[in-house]
Write a protein that holds these residues in place. Structure first.
Motif, PDB file in Angstrom:
ATOM      1  N   SER A   1      40.015  52.324  36.405  1.00 52.89           N
ATOM      2  CA  SER A   1      41.355  51.848  36.746  1.00 52.89           C
ATOM      3  C   SER A   1      41.462  51.505  38.227  1.00 52.89           C
ATOM      4  O   SER A   1      42.076  50.499  38.599  1.00 52.89           O
ATOM      5  CB  SER A   1      42.396  52.899  36.376  1.00 52.89           C
ATOM      6  N   ILE A   2      40.872  52.350  39.084  1.00 55.04           N
ATOM      7  CA  ILE A   2      40.881  52.057  40.520  1.00 55.04           C
ATOM      8  C   ILE A   2      40.166  50.742  40.791  1.00 55.04           C
ATOM      9  O   ILE A   2      40.644  49.883  41.544  1.00 55.04           O
ATOM     10  CB  ILE A   2      40.220  53.198  41.313  1.00 55.04           C
ATOM     11  N   THR A   3      39.005  50.574  40.161  1.00 56.96           N
ATOM     12  CA  THR A   3      38.228  49.363  40.377  1.00 56.96           C
ATOM     13  C   THR A   3      39.012  48.122  39.956  1.00 56.96           C
ATOM     14  O   THR A   3      39.048  47.112  40.673  1.00 56.96           O
ATOM     15  CB  THR A   3      36.900  49.433  39.601  1.00 56.96           C
ATOM     16  N   ARG A   4      39.655  48.185  38.800  1.00 55.47           N
ATOM     17  CA  ARG A   4      40.436  47.043  38.327  1.00 55.47           C
ATOM     18  C   ARG A   4      41.614  46.755  39.257  1.00 55.47           C
ATOM     19  O   ARG A   4      41.919  45.598  39.557  1.00 55.47           O
ATOM     20  CB  ARG A   4      40.952  47.298  36.907  1.00 55.47           C
ATOM     21  N   THR A   5      42.283  47.830  39.701  1.00 56.06           N
ATOM     22  CA  THR A   5      43.434  47.644  40.580  1.00 56.06           C
ATOM     23  C   THR A   5      43.018  46.980  41.889  1.00 56.06           C
ATOM     24  O   THR A   5      43.660  46.034  42.354  1.00 56.06           O
ATOM     25  CB  THR A   5      44.120  48.988  40.874  1.00 56.06           C
ATOM     26  N   VAL A   6      41.949  47.478  42.496  1.00 58.90           N
ATOM     27  CA  VAL A   6      41.478  46.907  43.760  1.00 58.90           C
ATOM     28  C   VAL A   6      41.081  45.445  43.572  1.00 58.90           C
ATOM     29  O   VAL A   6      41.361  44.587  44.421  1.00 58.90           O
ATOM     30  CB  VAL A   6      40.304  47.734  44.316  1.00 58.90           C
ATOM     31  N   ARG A   7      40.438  45.158  42.461  1.00 60.22           N
ATOM     32  CA  ARG A   7      39.988  43.788  42.214  1.00 60.22           C
ATOM     33  C   ARG A   7      41.169  42.844  41.990  1.00 60.22           C
ATOM     34  O   ARG A   7      41.171  41.708  42.487  1.00 60.22           O
ATOM     35  CB  ARG A   7      39.065  43.758  40.996  1.00 60.22           C
ATOM     36  N   LEU A   8      42.199  43.296  41.278  1.00 61.96           N
ATOM     37  CA  LEU A   8      43.275  42.405  40.867  1.00 61.96           C
ATOM     38  C   LEU A   8      44.437  42.335  41.848  1.00 61.96           C
ATOM     39  O   LEU A   8      45.135  41.323  41.903  1.00 61.96           O
ATOM     40  CB  LEU A   8      43.804  42.839  39.492  1.00 61.96           C
ATOM     41  N   ILE A   9      44.659  43.399  42.620  1.00 67.44           N
ATOM     42  CA  ILE A   9      45.856  43.423  43.466  1.00 67.44           C
ATOM     43  C   ILE A   9      45.728  42.464  44.646  1.00 67.44           C
ATOM     44  O   ILE A   9      46.724  42.108  45.281  1.00 67.44           O
ATOM     45  CB  ILE A   9      46.161  44.858  43.945  1.00 67.44           C
ATOM     46  N   ARG A  10      44.519  41.998  44.939  1.00 65.85           N
ATOM     47  CA  ARG A  10      44.338  41.000  45.989  1.00 65.85           C
ATOM     48  C   ARG A  10      45.180  39.761  45.707  1.00 65.85           C
ATOM     49  O   ARG A  10      45.789  39.182  46.605  1.00 65.85           O
ATOM     50  CB  ARG A  10      42.863  40.608  46.091  1.00 65.85           C
TER      51      ARG A  10
ATOM     52  N   VAL B   1      33.753  49.967  43.604  1.00 66.77           N
ATOM     53  CA  VAL B   1      34.871  49.731  44.512  1.00 66.77           C
ATOM     54  C   VAL B   1      34.365  49.152  45.824  1.00 66.77           C
ATOM     55  O   VAL B   1      34.950  48.208  46.382  1.00 66.77           O
ATOM     56  CB  VAL B   1      35.654  51.034  44.760  1.00 66.77           C
ATOM     57  N   LEU B   2      33.266  49.697  46.328  1.00 66.24           N
ATOM     58  CA  LEU B   2      32.711  49.242  47.602  1.00 66.24           C
ATOM     59  C   LEU B   2      32.387  47.749  47.552  1.00 66.24           C
ATOM     60  O   LEU B   2      32.553  47.027  48.545  1.00 66.24           O
ATOM     61  CB  LEU B   2      31.446  50.046  47.929  1.00 66.24           C
ATOM     62  N   GLY B   3      31.957  47.278  46.403  1.00 71.75           N
ATOM     63  CA  GLY B   3      31.626  45.873  46.255  1.00 71.75           C
ATOM     64  C   GLY B   3      32.826  44.952  46.364  1.00 71.75           C
ATOM     65  O   GLY B   3      32.658  43.729  46.522  1.00 71.75           O
ATOM     66  N   GLN B   4      34.053  45.504  46.295  1.00 70.60           N
ATOM     67  CA  GLN B   4      35.271  44.699  46.391  1.00 70.60           C
ATOM     68  C   GLN B   4      35.802  44.632  47.819  1.00 70.60           C
ATOM     69  O   GLN B   4      36.796  43.958  48.070  1.00 70.60           O
ATOM     70  CB  GLN B   4      36.367  45.301  45.495  1.00 70.60           C
ATOM     71  N   LEU B   5      35.152  45.321  48.765  1.00 67.25           N
ATOM     72  CA  LEU B   5      35.680  45.449  50.119  1.00 67.25           C
ATOM     73  C   LEU B   5      35.010  44.435  51.034  1.00 67.25           C
ATOM     74  O   LEU B   5      33.818  44.555  51.354  1.00 67.25           O
ATOM     75  CB  LEU B   5      35.475  46.872  50.643  1.00 67.25           C
ATOM     76  N   GLY B   6      35.765  43.454  51.485  1.00 70.37           N
ATOM     77  CA  GLY B   6      35.177  42.370  52.264  1.00 70.37           C
ATOM     78  C   GLY B   6      35.096  42.623  53.749  1.00 70.37           C
ATOM     79  O   GLY B   6      34.336  41.954  54.455  1.00 70.37           O
ATOM     80  N   ASN B   7      35.873  43.576  54.277  1.00 72.08           N
ATOM     81  CA  ASN B   7      35.932  43.818  55.725  1.00 72.08           C
ATOM     82  C   ASN B   7      35.450  45.229  56.026  1.00 72.08           C
ATOM     83  O   ASN B   7      35.884  46.191  55.390  1.00 72.08           O
ATOM     84  CB  ASN B   7      37.370  43.628  56.220  1.00 72.08           C
TER      85      ASN B   7
END
Length: 545
Positions: free
Chosen positions: A333-342, A362-368
């Motif tokens: 759920s955390i992974t989906r939220t981080v991916r979609l809330i952008r 999750v780390l793979g979704q962090l661009g900065n």
């Protein structure tokens, strides 16, 4: 002959193999590698200034390291060992976001971020740092609101109802296993369908107690897969949880997370500071509460795609607490939220000690990335250091040596460019925050809280009729369906009586507050709307604002 890279980083002492060519005025020109790094941060659009490039042990103030404002909703990580300057980095980024009109949310675990509302105090360290990085430093405070979970601490109380919090998040707080988590979901479904609204802990405890009682065993048998033993475990967990003083966090008025999206009259974004120092001994609760806030925003915000500036940037301190002993469903759920809330215009920054604290998905979704110094005193530290180095793009730095040699207020940076591509890795001497680097005086904080327009809206807890009160009707021998029907009939009868009284009442206030529609809406959320509750990420309830 070793093929190990040289380390043109902070304090490395490494000397270039050949003298750098001279620039104007006899000053050394930037080496080619440094020029290439600096070119990667020369953005055309609006950007936040992080600091100046460090190369070969020197700070190069003409090579500014920045992050494009539109890329702040691509999420990020601020990591580093204790005492390396992570909190000041948060403050630096939050200040500039506010100045650009972007609201910011800060989870203040240590209690030292309240200073963002007050101008900083210039001293020799601040002046020296500003001169090193060519920063035009000016003392400035920023518009801020202060919150506290359930009113425990100094701040406007932030509460959630049990219904909207949902079974997945609550299971993490209660430390339930996967089977118990699924069973709690069935209990929530039962309460939803029967119109037994779960506002606070005593409501949920009353529903579980009813299902495990002789009177409710028939209802329990109709809930597929829920055993009496499992329901008993959940009831004991709830009772222990409430005995630990957790009841204050759940109830009404429930906080509207849209309050975090406000801007001040001068156009600057409001910085929302949630004080968590008073609940440091309950890390599982406050970290999970952070995810409720994020999930609630996700439910409410419309899709906006790529935007010129984020709608909100969310900083989650002590991020490892989110993932400790988390179930697979919670991590998914955390992974989906981080991916979609952008796409909702919201950026999320995780703040922790090492990148390995954050799951790879999750780390793979962090661009900065802003990586402060790491320590390598033990074999585990050395392993974590090696894993951190592997998460960075290729660079001319020897990152293992560089990351252990960075000073306080220095970091290795890589962000997403305006094109969405990773920028070159840059050792950076960071700028100094312009607001107060420390907590404000307690009296000033108290005045700021009580004078807020939001204080009157959320300060006083309300305990209205909900599942607990309705289940008391079981003493009359009525089942749940009969109880709901009787409650609705009573509401309809009360509506007629109040309408008759209203015709003779000259008070406009009493006409509104005493009207059947008002009271019926206030009291029948569980019976009329409860049966239509839908749940999404984290099992949280979807609500219309």
């Amino acid at each position: 002959m070793s093929d190990r890279k040289t380390t043109p980083g902070a304090g490395s002492g490494t000397v270039p193999s050949a003298p750098a060519p001279e620039g104007r005025g006899g000053a050394p020109a930037l080496p080619q590698e440094a020029l290439e790094i600096a070119a990667g941060y020369a953005f055309a659009g609006p950007a936040l200034d992080l600091g100046a490039l460090i190369w070969d042990g020197r700070c190069l103030p003409d090579a500014q390291i920045r992050v494009p404002l539109p890329m702040l909703n691509r999420h990020g990580l601020v990591a580093g060992a204790t005492g390396t300057g992570k909190t000041k980095t948060l403050q630096l980024i939050a200040e500039q976001l506010s100045a650009q009109g972007v609201p910011v949310f800060l989870a203040d675990v240590k209690g030292d971020l309240t200073g963002i509302s007050a101008p900083g105090q210039p001293d020799d360290k601040v002046r020296s740092r500003a001169a090193e990085v060519h920063q035009q430093w000016t003392a400035a405070g920023f518009p801020a609101e202060f919150y506290a979970l359930g009113g425990i601490g100094r701040g406007i109380p932030v509460r959630a109802t049990i219904t909207s919090f949902g079974p997945v998040l609550l299971s993490k707080v209660l430390q339930l296993n996967q089977t118990q988590e699924q069973s709690l979901g069935l209990i929530f479904h039962y309460a939803d369908t029967k119109g037994l609204e779960l506002v606070d802990l005593k409501d949920l405890r009353a529903v579980v107690a009813f299902l495990t009682s002789d009177e409710g065993k028939g209802e329990l048998r109709n809930i597929g897969g829920l055993s009496t033993a499992t329901a008993g475990v959940i009831l004991r967990s709830l009772t222990a949880f409430e005995a630990e003083g957790m009841a204050d966090f759940f109830g009404e008025p429930e906080f509207d997370t849209n309050e975090f999206l406000r801007t001040a009259r001068d156009g600057r974004g409001v910085v929302s500071v949630l004080e968590l120092s008073a609940v440091q001994d309950r890390p599982r609760l406050f970290s999970t509460f952070m995810m409720w806030l994020l999930a609630d925003l996700f439910h409410d915000l419309p899709e906006v795609g790529d935007v010129e500036r984020p709608k909100l940037v969310f900083f989650l301190d002590e991020a490892h607490l989110l993932f400790d002993d988390a179930s697979k469903a919670f991590l998914d759920s955390i992974t989906r939220t981080v991916r979609l809330i952008r796409s909702k215009g919201v950026g999320v920054f995780f703040v922790t000690q090492t990148p390995k604290d954050v799951p790879a998905e999750v780390l793979g979704q962090l661009g900065n990335r802003v990586q402060h110094a790491l320590r390598a005193f033990t074999p585990d530290d050395q392993k974590a250091l090696g894993a951190t180095v592997k998460t960075f793009p290729d660079s001319p730095y020897d990152l293992e040596e560089l990351l252990t040699g960075l000073g306080t207020g220095e970091a290795v940076v890589t962000v997403l460019s305006e094109r969405g591509a990773p920028t070159p890795v840059a050792a950076t001497r960071l700028r100094a925050p312009e607001s107060l680097m420390g907590p404000v005086e307690s009296g000033a904080l108290e005045r700021a809280v009580t004078s807020s327009a939001l204080y009157g809206r959320y300060a006083q807890a309300v305990d209205r009729e909900s599942a607990y009160e309705r289940l008391q009707a079981s003493r009359a021998g009525k089942g749940p369906d009969e109880m709901c029907a009787a409650a609705e009939a009573g509401e309809r009868a009360g509506t007629g009586e109040r309408r008759a009284r209203r015709e003779d009442d000259s008070s406009v206030v009493e006409q509104v507050v005493g009207s059947g529609m008002f009271k019926s809406l206030a009291r029948s959320v569980g019976t009329q709307i409860g049966r239509e509750i839908t749940r999404s990420l984290f099992g949280t309830a979807r609500r219309r604002r």
